[in-house]
Design an enzyme around this catalytic site. Structure first.
Site, PDB file in Angstrom:
ATOM      1  N   SER A  86       9.662  33.515 100.427  1.00  0.00           N
ATOM      2  CA  SER A  86       8.676  33.008 101.387  1.00  0.00           C
ATOM      3  C   SER A  86       9.306  31.909 102.219  1.00  0.00           C
ATOM      4  O   SER A  86       9.685  30.850 101.687  1.00  0.00           O
ATOM      5  CB  SER A  86       7.459  32.433 100.658  1.00  0.00           C
ATOM      6  OG  SER A  86       6.710  31.653 101.576  1.00  0.00           O
ATOM      7  N   HIS A 135       8.811  37.207 103.267  1.00  0.00           N
ATOM      8  CA  HIS A 135       7.369  36.940 103.148  1.00  0.00           C
ATOM      9  C   HIS A 135       6.998  35.826 104.133  1.00  0.00           C
ATOM     10  O   HIS A 135       7.600  34.748 104.127  1.00  0.00           O
ATOM     11  CB  HIS A 135       7.076  36.510 101.714  1.00  0.00           C
ATOM     12  CG  HIS A 135       5.627  36.337 101.393  1.00  0.00           C
ATOM     13  ND1 HIS A 135       4.793  37.393 101.104  1.00  0.00           N
ATOM     14  CD2 HIS A 135       4.867  35.223 101.281  1.00  0.00           C
ATOM     15  CE1 HIS A 135       3.574  36.940 100.840  1.00  0.00           C
ATOM     16  NE2 HIS A 135       3.589  35.620 100.944  1.00  0.00           N
ATOM     17  N   ASP A 167       3.949  33.496 105.471  1.00  0.00           N
ATOM     18  CA  ASP A 167       2.629  32.963 105.108  1.00  0.00           C
ATOM     19  C   ASP A 167       1.922  32.399 106.329  1.00  0.00           C
ATOM     20  O   ASP A 167       2.321  31.368 106.870  1.00  0.00           O
ATOM     21  CB  ASP A 167       2.797  31.859 104.058  1.00  0.00           C
ATOM     22  CG  ASP A 167       3.148  32.421 102.697  1.00  0.00           C
ATOM     23  OD1 ASP A 167       2.410  33.301 102.206  1.00  0.00           O
ATOM     24  OD2 ASP A 167       4.168  31.986 102.129  1.00  0.00           O
ATOM     25  N   MET A 185      -1.395  30.719 107.814  1.00  0.00           N
ATOM     26  CA  MET A 185      -2.547  29.926 107.351  1.00  0.00           C
ATOM     27  C   MET A 185      -3.284  29.343 108.552  1.00  0.00           C
ATOM     28  O   MET A 185      -2.652  28.936 109.538  1.00  0.00           O
ATOM     29  CB  MET A 185      -2.076  28.793 106.448  1.00  0.00           C
ATOM     30  CG  MET A 185      -1.234  29.266 105.276  1.00  0.00           C
ATOM     31  SD  MET A 185      -0.862  27.914 104.152  1.00  0.00           S
ATOM     32  CE  MET A 185       0.278  28.723 103.024  1.00  0.00           C
ATOM     33  N   HIS A 190       1.574  37.787 105.129  1.00  0.00           N
ATOM     34  CA  HIS A 190       0.450  37.438 104.261  1.00  0.00           C
ATOM     35  C   HIS A 190      -0.522  36.583 105.070  1.00  0.00           C
ATOM     36  O   HIS A 190      -0.248  35.409 105.354  1.00  0.00           O
ATOM     37  CB  HIS A 190       1.004  36.673 103.048  1.00  0.00           C
ATOM     38  CG  HIS A 190      -0.030  36.166 102.098  1.00  0.00           C
ATOM     39  ND1 HIS A 190       0.255  35.249 101.093  1.00  0.00           N
ATOM     40  CD2 HIS A 190      -1.349  36.455 101.963  1.00  0.00           C
ATOM     41  CE1 HIS A 190      -0.845  34.995 100.411  1.00  0.00           C
ATOM     42  NE2 HIS A 190      -1.834  35.711 100.922  1.00  0.00           N
ATOM     43  N   MET A 249      -3.565  34.421 105.474  1.00  0.00           N
ATOM     44  CA  MET A 249      -4.575  33.583 104.813  1.00  0.00           C
ATOM     45  C   MET A 249      -5.445  33.005 105.920  1.00  0.00           C
ATOM     46  O   MET A 249      -5.457  31.803 106.188  1.00  0.00           O
ATOM     47  CB  MET A 249      -3.874  32.489 103.993  1.00  0.00           C
ATOM     48  CG  MET A 249      -3.231  33.047 102.729  1.00  0.00           C
ATOM     49  SD  MET A 249      -1.962  31.954 102.051  1.00  0.00           S
ATOM     50  CE  MET A 249      -0.577  32.476 103.051  1.00  0.00           C
ATOM     51  N   MET A 269      -2.663  36.667  93.693  1.00  0.00           N
ATOM     52  CA  MET A 269      -2.193  35.286  93.834  1.00  0.00           C
ATOM     53  C   MET A 269      -2.067  34.644  92.450  1.00  0.00           C
ATOM     54  O   MET A 269      -3.000  34.707  91.643  1.00  0.00           O
ATOM     55  CB  MET A 269      -3.172  34.461  94.678  1.00  0.00           C
ATOM     56  CG  MET A 269      -3.255  34.839  96.147  1.00  0.00           C
ATOM     57  SD  MET A 269      -1.689  34.725  97.060  1.00  0.00           S
ATOM     58  CE  MET A 269      -1.233  33.003  96.815  1.00  0.00           C
ATOM     59  N   GLY A 292      -2.465  28.328  99.925  1.00  0.00           N
ATOM     60  CA  GLY A 292      -2.506  27.205 100.848  1.00  0.00           C
ATOM     61  C   GLY A 292      -1.233  26.380 100.859  1.00  0.00           C
ATOM     62  O   GLY A 292      -0.892  25.805 101.881  1.00  0.00           O
ATOM     63  N   PHE A 293      -0.534  26.349  99.731  1.00  0.00           N
ATOM     64  CA  PHE A 293       0.639  25.479  99.633  1.00  0.00           C
ATOM     65  C   PHE A 293       1.713  26.113  98.757  1.00  0.00           C
ATOM     66  O   PHE A 293       1.385  26.799  97.790  1.00  0.00           O
ATOM     67  CB  PHE A 293       0.256  24.119  99.028  1.00  0.00           C
ATOM     68  CG  PHE A 293      -0.816  23.425  99.820  1.00  0.00           C
ATOM     69  CD1 PHE A 293      -0.487  22.659 100.930  1.00  0.00           C
ATOM     70  CD2 PHE A 293      -2.151  23.577  99.478  1.00  0.00           C
ATOM     71  CE1 PHE A 293      -1.489  22.049 101.687  1.00  0.00           C
ATOM     72  CE2 PHE A 293      -3.153  22.962 100.219  1.00  0.00           C
ATOM     73  CZ  PHE A 293      -2.815  22.192 101.333  1.00  0.00           C
ATOM     74  N   GLY A 294       2.967  25.827  99.090  1.00  0.00           N
ATOM     75  CA  GLY A 294       4.066  26.191  98.212  1.00  0.00           C
ATOM     76  C   GLY A 294       4.222  25.145  97.126  1.00  0.00           C
ATOM     77  O   GLY A 294       3.601  24.078  97.182  1.00  0.00           O
ATOM     78  N   GLY A 295       5.055  25.445  96.148  1.00  0.00           N
ATOM     79  CA  GLY A 295       5.425  24.465  95.142  1.00  0.00           C
ATOM     80  C   GLY A 295       4.375  24.172  94.093  1.00  0.00           C
ATOM     81  O   GLY A 295       4.482  23.170  93.376  1.00  0.00           O
ATOM     82  N   ASP A 309       2.418  36.133  93.861  1.00  0.00           N
ATOM     83  CA  ASP A 309       2.783  35.108  94.852  1.00  0.00           C
ATOM     84  C   ASP A 309       2.270  33.755  94.369  1.00  0.00           C
ATOM     85  O   ASP A 309       1.059  33.565  94.220  1.00  0.00           O
ATOM     86  CB  ASP A 309       2.145  35.495  96.195  1.00  0.00           C
ATOM     87  CG  ASP A 309       2.464  34.518  97.320  1.00  0.00           C
ATOM     88  OD1 ASP A 309       3.274  33.603  97.112  1.00  0.00           O
ATOM     89  OD2 ASP A 309       1.892  34.705  98.419  1.00  0.00           O
ATOM     90  N   GLY A 310       3.214  32.848  94.135  1.00  0.00           N
ATOM     91  CA  GLY A 310       2.860  31.481  93.758  1.00  0.00           C
ATOM     92  C   GLY A 310       3.472  31.095  92.428  1.00  0.00           C
ATOM     93  O   GLY A 310       3.164  31.715  91.401  1.00  0.00           O
ATOM     94  N   GLY A 325       9.034  31.027  96.960  1.00  0.00           N
ATOM     95  CA  GLY A 325       9.335  30.062  97.998  1.00  0.00           C
ATOM     96  C   GLY A 325      10.323  29.030  97.495  1.00  0.00           C
ATOM     97  O   GLY A 325      11.532  29.145  97.695  1.00  0.00           O
TER      98      GLY A 325
HETATM   99  C1  DX5 Z   1       0.893  30.075  98.957  1.00  0.00           C
HETATM  100  C2  DX5 Z   1       1.753  31.110  99.624  1.00  0.00           C
HETATM  101  C3  DX5 Z   1       3.001  31.398  98.919  1.00  0.00           C
HETATM  102  C4  DX5 Z   1       3.974  30.254  98.776  1.00  0.00           C
HETATM  103  C5  DX5 Z   1       4.670  30.420  97.471  1.00  0.00           C
HETATM  104  O1  DX5 Z   1      -0.358  30.052  99.559  1.00  0.00           O
HETATM  105  O2  DX5 Z   1       1.040  32.341  99.767  1.00  0.00           O
HETATM  106  O3  DX5 Z   1       3.677  32.531  99.483  1.00  0.00           O
HETATM  107  O4  DX5 Z   1       4.925  30.203  99.800  1.00  0.00           O
HETATM  108  O5  DX5 Z   1       5.467  29.312  97.258  1.00  0.00           O
HETATM  109  P1  DX5 Z   1       6.086  28.971  95.831  1.00  0.00           P
HETATM  110  O6  DX5 Z   1       6.925  30.146  95.432  1.00  0.00           O
HETATM  111  O7  DX5 Z   1       6.865  27.747  96.086  1.00  0.00           O
HETATM  112  O8  DX5 Z   1       4.931  28.783  94.889  1.00  0.00           O
HETATM  113 ZN    ZN Z   2       2.141  34.165 100.396  1.00  0.00          ZN
END
Ligand code: DX5
Ligand code: ZN
Length: 231
Positions: free
Chosen positions: A10, A35, A37, A39, A68, A70, A139, A144-147, A175-176, A197
């Site tokens: 991602s 991927h 994302d 948003m 993806h 969102m 999911m 909404g957020f990575g990490g 994913d996540g 990600g």
């Molecule tokens: C979250 C995204 C993910 C995100 C995953 O809403 O859909 O694709 O980038 O990030 P990681 O792998 O860091 O959890």
């Molecule tokens: Zn995603």
């Protein structure tokens, strides 16, 4: 149906000031899919990018673009993402009352149609959609957020979706919070496309190939060794 695991980095976790180079670098490092994302600050509490950025990135690689969404509503933007170069478009079942129509529209644009489920959404909601999808995204964090930390209870949803899609040409994506460790439980539950990600991008471009390889190795180990090479 046994399919080779696909790793989908991602770019949400990449250096946004160098998105083109980052996309090319991760593709050259062995990503099966990229991927993306999207948003909207409404369906999820964060904002990223839209079709013009997807179009700009398309010039950097031929690798499959896994978009993806969102966003809510999604339907007014499907054609723009298809024209921008998406290969697959995934919409959330929670994002509107007409998910089946959205999936029909994606296929009508000649793209692979995906449906996404949040961690709090039951697997049963995708059952009436099985004929209309090429991918189910479960999911493993709240979007909404990575990490964020991996939510293990979502794997029950993966297992249910796996049973529901048995014998069909439908990919199951997680994913996540996916990394070289969590990927194993996700693969055992039935997932075969792994979005990552931070686990790919966190140590910079020199590490991308090793990071992708480690996630792939975890997925293959969970399935008892490397799978067939066909997509
Ligand atoms: C979250 C995204 C993910 C995100 C995953 O809403 O859909 O694709 O980038 O990030 P990681 O792998 O860091 O959890
Ligand atoms: Zn995603």
């Amino acid at each position: 149906m046994t399919t080779r695991p696909l790793i989908a980095p991602s770019i949400l976790a990449s250096d946004f000031s160098r998105l083109g180079e980052e996309t090319r670098a991760v593709a050259e490092a062995g990503a099966d899919w990229i991927h993306l994302d999207v948003m909207d600050g409404h369906f999820v509490p964060n904002l990223t990018f839209g079709p013009p950025v997807v179009k700009a990135l398309r010039r950097h690689t031929d690798t499959f673009f896994d978009v993806h969404l969102m966003i809510a509503p999604a339907d007014p933007y499907l054609a723009a993402f298809a024209e921008a170069g998406a290969d697959g478009i995934t919409v959330h079942v929670e994002a509107g009352p007409h998910i089946h129509r959205s999936l029909q529209a994606i296929r009508g644009l000649g793209k692979r149609a995906g449906v996404a489920l949040n961690p709090g959404t039951p697997a049963a909601l995708v059952e009436p959609l099985i004929e209309a999808v090429d991918l189910v995204l479960v999911m493993t964090v709240n979007p909404g957020f990575g990490g964020q930390s991996f939510i293990g209870s979502a794997l029950e949803t993966v297992a249910r979706v796996k049973a529901m899609t048995a014998g069909r040409d439908i990919r199951i994506q997680v994913d996540g919070g996916i990394d070289a460790t969590t990927v194993e439980a996700a693969a055992r539950a039935g997932a075969d496309v792994f979005v990552a990600g931070n686990a790919v991008f966190k140590d910079g471009p020199e590490a991308y190939a090793a990071r992708i390889a480690a996630i792939r190795a975890g997925a293959e180990a969970a399935r008892g060794g490397p799978g067939p090479r066909a997509c």
